[in-house]
Design a protein around this motif. Structure first.
Motif, short mmCIF file in Angstrom:
data_model
loop_
_atom_site.label_atom_id
_atom_site.label_comp_id
_atom_site.label_asym_id
_atom_site.label_seq_id
_atom_site.Cartn_x
_atom_site.Cartn_y
_atom_site.Cartn_z
N SER A 188 58.45 21.90 109.54
CA SER A 188 58.69 21.21 108.27
C SER A 188 58.38 22.09 107.06
N ASP A 189 57.66 23.19 107.27
CA ASP A 189 57.33 24.08 106.16
C ASP A 189 58.28 25.27 106.05
N ARG A 190 59.38 25.24 106.81
CA ARG A 190 60.30 26.39 106.81
C ARG A 190 60.97 26.55 105.46
N MET A 191 61.57 25.50 104.93
CA MET A 191 62.27 25.61 103.66
C MET A 191 61.32 25.90 102.50
N PRO A 192 60.16 25.25 102.38
CA PRO A 192 59.22 25.63 101.32
C PRO A 192 58.80 27.10 101.40
N ALA A 193 58.67 27.64 102.61
CA ALA A 193 58.31 29.05 102.75
C ALA A 193 59.42 29.95 102.23
N ILE A 194 60.66 29.60 102.51
CA ILE A 194 61.79 30.40 102.01
C ILE A 194 61.80 30.39 100.49
N VAL A 195 61.61 29.20 99.90
CA VAL A 195 61.61 29.09 98.44
C VAL A 195 60.46 29.89 97.85
N ALA A 196 59.27 29.81 98.47
CA ALA A 196 58.11 30.54 97.95
C ALA A 196 58.34 32.04 97.99
N LEU A 197 58.90 32.54 99.09
CA LEU A 197 59.17 33.98 99.17
C LEU A 197 60.23 34.39 98.15
N ALA A 198 61.24 33.53 97.95
CA ALA A 198 62.27 33.85 96.95
C ALA A 198 61.69 33.89 95.55
N ALA A 229 59.75 37.07 95.16
CA ALA A 229 60.66 38.19 94.89
C ALA A 229 61.12 38.17 93.44
N ASN A 230 61.39 36.97 92.93
CA ASN A 230 61.80 36.84 91.53
C ASN A 230 60.70 37.31 90.58
N TRP A 231 59.47 36.95 90.90
CA TRP A 231 58.33 37.40 90.08
C TRP A 231 58.18 38.92 90.12
N CYS A 232 58.35 39.51 91.31
CA CYS A 232 58.26 40.97 91.42
C CYS A 232 59.35 41.66 90.60
N PHE A 233 60.59 41.13 90.64
CA PHE A 233 61.67 41.71 89.83
C PHE A 233 61.34 41.61 88.34
N ALA A 234 60.78 40.46 87.91
CA ALA A 234 60.43 40.29 86.50
C ALA A 234 59.32 41.26 86.10
N CYS A 244 59.98 40.76 100.04
CA CYS A 244 59.92 39.29 100.01
C CYS A 244 61.31 38.68 100.22
N ALA A 245 62.34 39.28 99.62
CA ALA A 245 63.70 38.77 99.80
C ALA A 245 64.14 38.89 101.25
N ILE A 246 63.83 40.04 101.88
CA ILE A 246 64.19 40.22 103.29
C ILE A 246 63.44 39.21 104.16
N ALA A 247 62.15 38.99 103.87
CA ALA A 247 61.37 38.02 104.65
C ALA A 247 61.94 36.62 104.52
N ALA A 248 62.36 36.24 103.31
CA ALA A 248 62.97 34.92 103.12
C ALA A 248 64.25 34.80 103.91
N ALA A 249 65.08 35.84 103.87
CA ALA A 249 66.33 35.81 104.63
C ALA A 249 66.07 35.76 106.12
N TRP A 250 65.06 36.47 106.60
CA TRP A 250 64.75 36.47 108.03
C TRP A 250 64.31 35.08 108.49
N ILE A 251 63.46 34.41 107.70
CA ILE A 251 63.03 33.06 108.07
C ILE A 251 64.21 32.10 108.07
N ALA A 252 65.12 32.27 107.09
CA ALA A 252 66.28 31.38 107.01
C ALA A 252 67.20 31.53 108.21
N SER A 253 67.29 32.74 108.73
CA SER A 253 68.23 32.98 109.81
C SER A 253 67.60 32.90 111.19
#
Length: 702
Positions: A35-45, A48-53, A19-28
């Motif tokens: 218009s949904d690019r930034m919400p998608a990055i936040v959702a993937l991040a 990833a945070n939930w998976c780490f927890a 999920c972190a790699i996917a968020a970085a890929w969309i950002a770059s």
């Protein structure tokens, strides 16, 4: 247990990294115009945070639950931005309430966490809190899948290619959550294998979701599927009903003893009764349809579907043998969900009369159903009448005072749609109030106006075809009559010649006498028939003279009274001017028709009276009666007869003879009750007065 814990740790770690790699890929490398690019990055991040927890702490810990709530809210916001990709605020407005409801259900987990941490002092409360949280997650997953379906199905064909990766990823995520929480609720706890697979599933979903941002989102459109949306909304209502019943049943487990059993039995009875009453209800289905249209679509009508249904209804012919007028009413009623309707059409004087009904049932319709003035307003303004406004006194063009009382007082009447063809009123369709009552709006007026014009063209075309057919039949009839007259004329000439020769060459006086009598009678009969045929349809001034309607009525009653009961109920003197033989022939047609329509012992009644201006003669029977369709389209049409073997010219000939005297013939009939023919002819005194007044005015002008 250790192997399961290790697998869970690895799965959630892999999911977090993916999920972190996917968020970085969309950002770059993702499409920056979406218009949904930034919400998608936040959702993937956040995923990833939930998976780490989840990898770091045991399942059910507060930190894991909080990160999952944040993840779900983020993905709901991403779906909202997917709907906004077409660049129109209207798309957001129609889906925002549904997404807000789902977000509210998800946010309730904060309260459940508070209850679980501070107030769950008994195992029962802990279990109830856990089951409630699971039910909430099931509801969110179902709602998200429904909205996702409408997002993809409502997109244009070109737009679906841009949405397919994102839609597939989101569908996989919500479908996995739905299965996960459903199994958890049934078993009471989530299986260890499913818990471990959630992290791996999150990583798998992130890959196609990120790939979807490599495509441009230009040209994205939102066009929800109405039929599928309505069906899914129905399923949601049923699902919500079942969830509520399950939640209530589970909550009753906290009760004990007889009270618990009594409450459970009462709940089962109440739930069954509610399901039997409301779930199959047509009113509930109407409410669901109106709710879906109001909140999920920009327009009330799916114009493509409505036009296909309209065309199918008007062009359909089947075993029911419904007329075009009935199909026209049904086509209009189907558009507005009206359960019934009837059609009024102009008569020869321009007033509206009943032409056809569709599922309306019994009603009292006077002979002129609506005045000429109302028809003129409808024709001039193309006004659709809202009877709710009429009853409230809202007047637009002076139509309120002209709407007949019988129609205004009928609570079933909802709307009146004029049918105009080349700015000429062809008919007026009256629609019944829908099961789910609503107020007519601009979209109803626009669509009904267009459909009304189309129906008017169909009705006018049918009327034109009927007129052409009638003209063709008259032409054929005239040609045949010409041949008959020619043959009779030749025969008359031959007999006359034979008579002259016989007068010169006959030798026997007796034979000559008999032959002369026979031939003379035959020649007289043929000449009389020829003279009658020659002057058929023309006015013979020599036969016009004053006569009493009551004497003619008494003569006809005596003639038919030997074969069938005919009663002269009223015989007031009424002196009129005209052809008494022609009038008697017209009355014979009417009485004969009344006898044919009546039972052998049912009396036909005649009434003759005067109103001071006109003489009136009524022929009344209690026979089978005639339908509104036959009264309008068949009674006075030559060659159309309701009697087997009938030529269909008697009523037409009677009306033409009465019209030649300056009178008119009106008819009222009701199936199963009988028929009333009313002949109206100006009185001789009234005619002289009118003629004297006219002559005096001409003299004064001179």
């Amino acid at each position: 247990m250790e192997s399961a814990g290790t697998f869970s740790y690895i799965a959630y770690t892999v999911g977090a990294i993916t999920c972190a790699i996917a968020a970085a890929w969309i950002a770059s490398r993702g499409d920056e115009t979406r218009s949904d690019r930034m919400p998608a990055i936040v959702a993937l991040a956040l995923t990833a945070n939930w998976c780490f927890a989840a990898a770091s702490f045991e399942p059910g810990r507060t930190i894991v639950e909080l990160t999952e709530i944040a993840r779900n809210l983020a993905w709901l916001f991403v779906m909202l931005r997917h709907f906004a990709n077409d660049g129109r605020d209207e798309s957001l407005r129609i889906v925002r309430p549904a997404l807000l409801a789902l977000a509210s259900v998800e946010a309730l987990h904060f309260a459940l966490l508070l209850v679980a941490n501070r107030y769950a002092v008994t195992p029962e409360i802990t279990q109830l809190t856990s089951e409630t949280a699971t039910l909430f997650r099931v509801m969110v997953a179902i709602g998200a899948l429904v909205l996702l379906h409408n997002l993809y199905v409502g997109a244009a064909a070109a737009s679906r290619r841009l949405l397919r990766w994102n839609a597939a990823a989101l569908a996989g995520m919500w479908a996995f959550d739905l299965n996960y929480y459903t199994v958890s609720y049934i078993l009471g706890a989530a299986p260890t294998e499913l818990v471990a697979l959630r992290g791996l599933a999150a990583g798998i979903v992130a890959i196609p979701f990120a790939l979807g941002f490599a495509k441009s989102a230009s040209g994205l459109e939102f066009r929800p599927s109405r039929v599928v949306t309505f069906r899914f909304l129905s399923l949601l209502v049923i699902g919500a009903y079942l969830l509520i019943m399950i939640a209530l049943a589970r909550s009753l487990d906290m009760l004990t003893g007889d009270l618990a059993r009594l409450a459970q039995v009462g709940l089962v009875i109440a739930a069954g009764a509610l399901a039997l009453i409301w779930l199959p209800s047509e009113k509930l289905r109407g409410w669901l349809r109106v709710t879906a249209i109001k909140h999920l679509f920009k327009h009330r009508y799916d114009y493509r579907s409505e036009w296909i249904r309209f065309t199918h209804t008007v062009g359909r012919t089947g075993f029911d043998e419904s007329s075009l007028q009935e199909r026209a009413i049904k086509a209009l009623a189907d558009i507005t969900d009206s359960p019934a309707g009837f059609l009024l059409m102009p008569d020869e004087d321009g007033a509206l009369e009943l032409a056809a009904t569709w599922r309306w049932g019994s009603m009292e319709v006077p002979a002129p159903a609506a005045p000429v003035a109302l028809a003129a307003i409808l024709e001039r303004e193309e006004l659709i009448i809202d009877f709710g406004e009429v009853r409230a006194g809202m007047d637009h063009y002076g139509e309120v005072e002209l709407v007949p009382a019988w129609l205004r007082d009928d609570p079933r009447a909802w709307a009146a749609v004029p049918l105009l063809h080349f700015d000429r009123l062809v008919g007026l369709a009256i629609l019944a109030r829908p099961v789910l009552e609503r107020k007519l709006d601009w979209e109803d007026f626009d669509l009904l106006t267009v459909v009304g014009r189309q129906l008017a063209s169909y009705l006018a075309e049918e009327s034109g075809q009927a007129a052409l057919l009638e003209a063709g039949r008259f032409d054929e009839f005239n040609r045949r009559m010409a041949f008959v007259m020619h043959d009779i004329k030749n025969l008359s000439s031959q007999i006359s010649l034979l008579l002259r020769n016989a007068e010169k060459h006959a030798e026997k006086p007796e034979f000559r006498k008999d032959m002369l009598v026979t031939l003379r009678n035959s020649a007289d009969k043929l000449n009389t028939l020829l003279a009658r045929l020659a002057r058929y349809g023309t006015k013979d001034s020599a036969s016009v003279r004053p006569f009493d309607l009551s004497l003619v009525a008494r003569s006809v009653a005596d003639r038919f009274g030997r074969m069938h009961p005919v009663a002269l109920m009223r015989a007031e003197p009424a002196i009129v001017t005209g052809d008494p033989e022609g009038f008697e022939q017209a009355l014979v047609h009417l009485v004969q028709n009344a006898i044919d329509a009546s039972d052998p012992n049912s009396s036909v009644m005649l009434e003759v009276y005067s109103n001071g201006v006109s003489g009136k003669l009524q022929v009344i029977d209690n026979g089978k009666g005639m339908s509104p369709q036959f009264l309008r389209n068949g009674l006075f049409k030559p060659f159309v007869s309701s009697k087997e073997g009938g030529f269909g010219i008697g009523a037409f000939e009677a009306r033409e003879m009465i019209r030649a005297m300056g009178g008119r013939l009106d008819v009222e009939s009701r199936e199963g009750l009988g028929t009333r023919f009313t002949v109206t002819v100006p009185l001789e005194a009234a005619g002289k007065l009118i003629g004297r007044t006219t002559h005096s005015s001409k003299y004064e002008d001179a």
